[in-house]
Design a protein around this motif. Structure first.
Motif, PDB file in Angstrom:
ATOM      1  N   ARG A 320       0.816  -1.219   0.000  1.00 37.79           N
ATOM      2  CA  ARG A 320       0.000   0.000   0.000  1.00 37.79           C
ATOM      3  C   ARG A 320       0.850   1.271   0.000  1.00 37.79           C
ATOM      4  NH1 ARG A 320      -3.523  -2.052   4.998  1.00 37.79           N
ATOM      5  NH2 ARG A 320      -4.779  -0.172   4.815  1.00 37.79           N
ATOM      6  N   ALA A 321       2.161   1.116   0.107  1.00 37.59           N
ATOM      7  CA  ALA A 321       3.051   2.289   0.157  1.00 37.59           C
ATOM      8  C   ALA A 321       3.008   3.069  -1.151  1.00 37.59           C
ATOM      9  CB  ALA A 321       4.484   1.827   0.433  1.00 37.59           C
ATOM     10  N   LYS A 322       3.283   4.389  -1.051  1.00 40.02           N
ATOM     11  CA  LYS A 322       3.383   5.222  -2.260  1.00 40.02           C
ATOM     12  C   LYS A 322       4.809   5.159  -2.816  1.00 40.02           C
ATOM     13  CE  LYS A 322       0.063   8.577  -0.371  1.00 40.02           C
ATOM     14  NZ  LYS A 322      -0.062   7.980   0.998  1.00 40.02           N
ATOM     15  N   ILE A 323       5.763   4.949  -1.893  1.00 39.19           N
ATOM     16  CA  ILE A 323       7.178   4.982  -2.273  1.00 39.19           C
ATOM     17  C   ILE A 323       7.884   3.762  -1.674  1.00 39.19           C
ATOM     18  CG2 ILE A 323       9.355   6.246  -1.961  1.00 39.19           C
ATOM     19  CD1 ILE A 323       7.650   8.820  -1.665  1.00 39.19           C
ATOM     20  N   ILE A 324       8.718   3.111  -2.487  1.00 40.21           N
ATOM     21  CA  ILE A 324       9.579   2.042  -1.962  1.00 40.21           C
ATOM     22  C   ILE A 324      11.028   2.503  -2.112  1.00 40.21           C
ATOM     23  CG2 ILE A 324      10.401  -0.324  -2.313  1.00 40.21           C
ATOM     24  CD1 ILE A 324       7.587  -1.110  -3.147  1.00 40.21           C
ATOM     25  N   LEU A 325      11.766   2.458  -1.021  1.00 35.69           N
ATOM     26  CA  LEU A 325      13.188   2.822  -1.048  1.00 35.69           C
ATOM     27  C   LEU A 325      13.976   1.539  -0.842  1.00 35.69           C
ATOM     28  CD1 LEU A 325      12.952   5.825   1.460  1.00 35.69           C
ATOM     29  CD2 LEU A 325      12.936   5.959  -1.051  1.00 35.69           C
ATOM     30  N   GLU A 326      14.700   1.105  -1.865  1.00 33.46           N
ATOM     31  CA  GLU A 326      15.382  -0.184  -1.777  1.00 33.46           C
ATOM     32  C   GLU A 326      16.710  -0.053  -1.029  1.00 33.46           C
ATOM     33  OE1 GLU A 326      13.603  -2.654  -5.570  1.00 33.46           O
ATOM     34  OE2 GLU A 326      15.564  -1.707  -5.814  1.00 33.46           O
ATOM     35  N   GLY A 327      16.648  -0.206   0.291  1.00 32.95           N
ATOM     36  CA  GLY A 327      17.867  -0.219   1.099  1.00 32.95           C
ATOM     37  C   GLY A 327      18.672  -1.473   0.826  1.00 32.95           C
ATOM     38  N   ALA A 328      17.987  -2.600   0.662  1.00 37.03           N
ATOM     39  CA  ALA A 328      18.655  -3.870   0.334  1.00 37.03           C
ATOM     40  C   ALA A 328      19.054  -3.863  -1.136  1.00 37.03           C
ATOM     41  CB  ALA A 328      17.715  -5.033   0.604  1.00 37.03           C
ATOM     42  N   ASN A 329      19.940  -4.769  -1.491  1.00 38.59           N
ATOM     43  CA  ASN A 329      20.267  -4.982  -2.899  1.00 38.59           C
ATOM     44  C   ASN A 329      19.323  -6.026  -3.465  1.00 38.59           C
ATOM     45  OD1 ASN A 329      22.672  -3.318  -3.399  1.00 38.59           O
ATOM     46  ND2 ASN A 329      23.574  -4.558  -1.765  1.00 38.59           N
ATOM     47  N   GLU A 342       2.433  -0.577 -12.379  1.00 41.64           N
ATOM     48  CA  GLU A 342       1.003  -0.472 -12.749  1.00 41.64           C
ATOM     49  C   GLU A 342       0.176   0.148 -11.628  1.00 41.64           C
ATOM     50  OE1 GLU A 342      -0.468  -4.356 -13.929  1.00 41.64           O
ATOM     51  OE2 GLU A 342       1.110  -4.409 -15.469  1.00 41.64           O
ATOM     52  N   ASN A 343       0.567  -0.146 -10.388  1.00 34.78           N
ATOM     53  CA  ASN A 343      -0.184   0.366  -9.235  1.00 34.78           C
ATOM     54  C   ASN A 343       0.269   1.768  -8.805  1.00 34.78           C
ATOM     55  OD1 ASN A 343      -1.552  -2.006  -9.300  1.00 34.78           O
ATOM     56  ND2 ASN A 343      -0.581  -2.906  -7.507  1.00 34.78           N
ATOM     57  N   GLY A 344       1.164   2.360  -9.581  1.00 29.70           N
ATOM     58  CA  GLY A 344       1.586   3.736  -9.297  1.00 29.70           C
ATOM     59  C   GLY A 344       2.519   3.880  -8.107  1.00 29.70           C
ATOM     60  N   VAL A 345       3.170   2.773  -7.703  1.00 27.42           N
ATOM     61  CA  VAL A 345       4.123   2.856  -6.586  1.00 27.42           C
ATOM     62  C   VAL A 345       5.480   3.317  -7.147  1.00 27.42           C
ATOM     63  CG1 VAL A 345       5.239   1.607  -4.701  1.00 27.42           C
ATOM     64  CG2 VAL A 345       2.955   0.918  -5.467  1.00 27.42           C
ATOM     65  N   LEU A 346       6.045   4.333  -6.527  1.00 33.66           N
ATOM     66  CA  LEU A 346       7.342   4.846  -6.975  1.00 33.66           C
ATOM     67  C   LEU A 346       8.448   4.018  -6.321  1.00 33.66           C
ATOM     68  CD1 LEU A 346       9.062   7.031  -8.406  1.00 33.66           C
ATOM     69  CD2 LEU A 346       8.847   8.409  -6.338  1.00 33.66           C
ATOM     70  N   VAL A 347       9.232   3.323  -7.146  1.00 37.23           N
ATOM     71  CA  VAL A 347      10.326   2.504  -6.605  1.00 37.23           C
ATOM     72  C   VAL A 347      11.655   3.220  -6.845  1.00 37.23           C
ATOM     73  CG1 VAL A 347      11.517   0.272  -6.709  1.00 37.23           C
ATOM     74  CG2 VAL A 347       9.040   0.383  -7.105  1.00 37.23           C
ATOM     75  N   VAL A 348      12.322   3.601  -5.759  1.00 33.70           N
ATOM     76  CA  VAL A 348      13.681   4.161  -5.903  1.00 33.70           C
ATOM     77  C   VAL A 348      14.626   2.958  -5.818  1.00 33.70           C
ATOM     78  CG1 VAL A 348      15.371   5.823  -5.096  1.00 33.70           C
ATOM     79  CG2 VAL A 348      12.932   6.281  -4.761  1.00 33.70           C
ATOM     80  N   PRO A 349      15.284   2.632  -6.947  1.00 34.33           N
ATOM     81  CA  PRO A 349      16.013   1.357  -7.007  1.00 34.33           C
ATOM     82  C   PRO A 349      17.258   1.342  -6.126  1.00 34.33           C
ATOM     83  CG  PRO A 349      16.482   2.658  -8.961  1.00 34.33           C
ATOM     84  CD  PRO A 349      15.429   3.414  -8.186  1.00 34.33           C
TER      85      PRO A 349
END
Ligand code: NAD
Length: 428
Positions: A320-329, A342-349
């Motif tokens: 349900r998050a708007k933003i995902i911050l990938e701390g892990a690799n 598709e669900n509009g979630v912003l993923v910062v790789p």
């Protein structure tokens, strides 16, 4: 008579694992590489892979053998650089993928390194301190033929820390007869480590999180944050978000998951983890037994900061998050990436979000060479500037090409790596 031998893990069927995710990411970026695409196979083939046997004498007098790896994925832009992981699930595929993501990350934030990674297939919690030290030293000696301050510079990763780096530095130095502080980064300050290195990855996650929040019109103050992994990266990121007024509503580690919709007391949770080794049993929140529920927690920002392949087709749709911050690799599979998009979630790789660690490792390496050390303020200012610039460049390219931030980051990085490769040419 048939003798049954144990098959070494690199020959057993672990499947293609995280390396498969990485290859798919490279396939996705290839159409954007123009003429450089003729060199793209370089990205799909690690330059050098070393598998070593690491024997130690246990405290009870028995002999134990562990399997160790060091993979140098690419050195077109500079020496190899990347962490060392001690974990029972380490495989060659995993180390290959992690080394390749280091190549991409170092190029994405433009630090002058190639990519490398190492690991030992061991649960370090089953070793005494003496056994851990003997294993670390023997591993360092075995990979000593390919590492060095100008060749390949290890750093901490999952279950490795400043003490492990000190042993690695000492072992390498003893073998060559003089102190070589620049052979590893993430060292204790007293041995040439850098101020701010311990916090750097979590701080970088926080910095790009603030940038992403601006783009999404989200106020960090009062934002709900969920964090998977409460070690070096997740613990620091949680602390910085909480200090900025965000509510850390859920934390999951390898044992348990704790939630509190009004926000966990992160400092108290950290003290509990320092004392017990896990978030399990923390009285300041509710423990939930169904681990899968973590992904569906009501939050604005989700920080996977544990291991790779955590966000998959099984759970991506429930996020349900708007933003995902990938701390892990490598926490997100390519198929899950598509669902999130598709669900509009912003993923910062990962190759941007967690690049703060290697950025300050670069500062540490530079300080070691010049034997001149910077203040913590200088470190944090320079780190923040590099993280913001990298995020902005990738954001603009993503807008221009109408691609995800991951593909944009890979375009920036692969272009830098392959341009270097083309200009250097093939030897001989
Ligand atoms: P760490 O050993 O300090 O902490 C790892 C955390 O993950 C622990 O809290 C552990 O309980 C948790 N964990 C392990 N398995 C889990 C599981 N199956 N489910 C939930 N939680 C689990 O490691 P770290 O240095 O914080 O690294 C975490 C991630 O960040 C890794 O993917 C690593 O490659 C990446 N990373 C680390 C750095 C760094 O500077 N340390 C830099 C860049 C990226």
């Amino acid at each position: 008579m048939t003798i049954k031998h144990e098959v070494p893990s690199y020959l057993t069927q672990h499947g293609i694992g995280p390396w498969g995710d990485y290859l798919e990411q490279i396939d996705r970026v290839t159409p954007y590489l123009g003429n450089l695409a003729r060199w793209v196979e370089t990205m799909k083939r690690p330059k050098r892979m070393l598998i070593v046997d690491v024997p130690i004498e246990r405290d009870d007098g028995t002999i134990a053998h562990f399997e160790g790896y060091r993979v140098q994925h690419n050195t077109s832009r500079g020496p190899g650089k990347g962490g060392v992981r001690f974990h029972q699930d380490v495989t060659l595929s995993e180390v290959m993928a992690l080394s390749a993501w280091m190549t991409v990350k170092n190029a994405a934030v433009n630090v002058p390194y190639g990519g490398a990674k190492g690991g030992i297939r061991v649960d370090p919690k089953t070793l005494s301190q003496g056994e851990l030290q003997r294993m670390t030293r023997r591993y360092t000696s075995e990979i000593g033929i390919i590492i060095g301050p100008n060749k390949d510079i290890p750093a901490p990763d999952v279950n490795t820390n400043e003490q492990i780096m000190a042993w690695m530095m000492d072992t390498y130095s003893m073998n060559q007869g003089s102190t070589a502080s620049g052979v590893v980064t993430g060292k204790p300050i007293s041995l040439g480590g850098s101020l701010g290195r311990r916090e750097a990855t979590g701080r970088g996650v926080f910095v790009v999180g603030c940038e992403a929040a601006v783009k999404r019109g989200l106020n960090i103050h009062g934002a709900k944050v969920a964090v998977q992994g409460f070690g070096n990266v997740g613990g620091i990121a949680a602390r910085l978000f909480s200090e900025a007024g965000a509510k850390v509503v859920a934390v999951q580690d390898h044992i348990s998951t704790v939630i509190r919709s009004s926000g966990l007391d992160v400092a108290a949770l950290q003290a509990h983890v320092n004392a017990t080794g896990s978030v399990a049993g923390f009285s300041g929140g509710e423990e939930i037994s169904d681990r899968a529920q973590f992904w569906a927690v009501d939050c604005d920002i989700l920080v996977p900061a544990a291991l790779e392949q955590q966000i998959t087709v099984e759970n991506a749709a429930s996020i349900r998050a708007k933003i995902i911050l990938e701390g892990a690799n490598g926490p997100t599979s390519p198929a899950a990436d598509d669902i999130l998009h598709e669900n509009g979630v912003l993923v910062v790789p990962d190759v941007i979000a967690n690049a703060g660690g290697v950025t300050v490792s670069y500062f540490e390496w530079v300080q070691d060479f010049s034997s001149f050390f910077w203040t913590e303020d200088e470190i944090n200012l320079r780190l923040t500037r590099i993280m913001r610039e990298a995020f902005t460049a990738v954001w603009q390219l993503a807008e221009e090409k109408k691609v995800s931030l991951r593909t944009a980051a890979f375009i920036v990085a692969c272009t830098r790596v392959l341009q270097a490769r083309e200009m250097r040419g093939l030897y001989p």
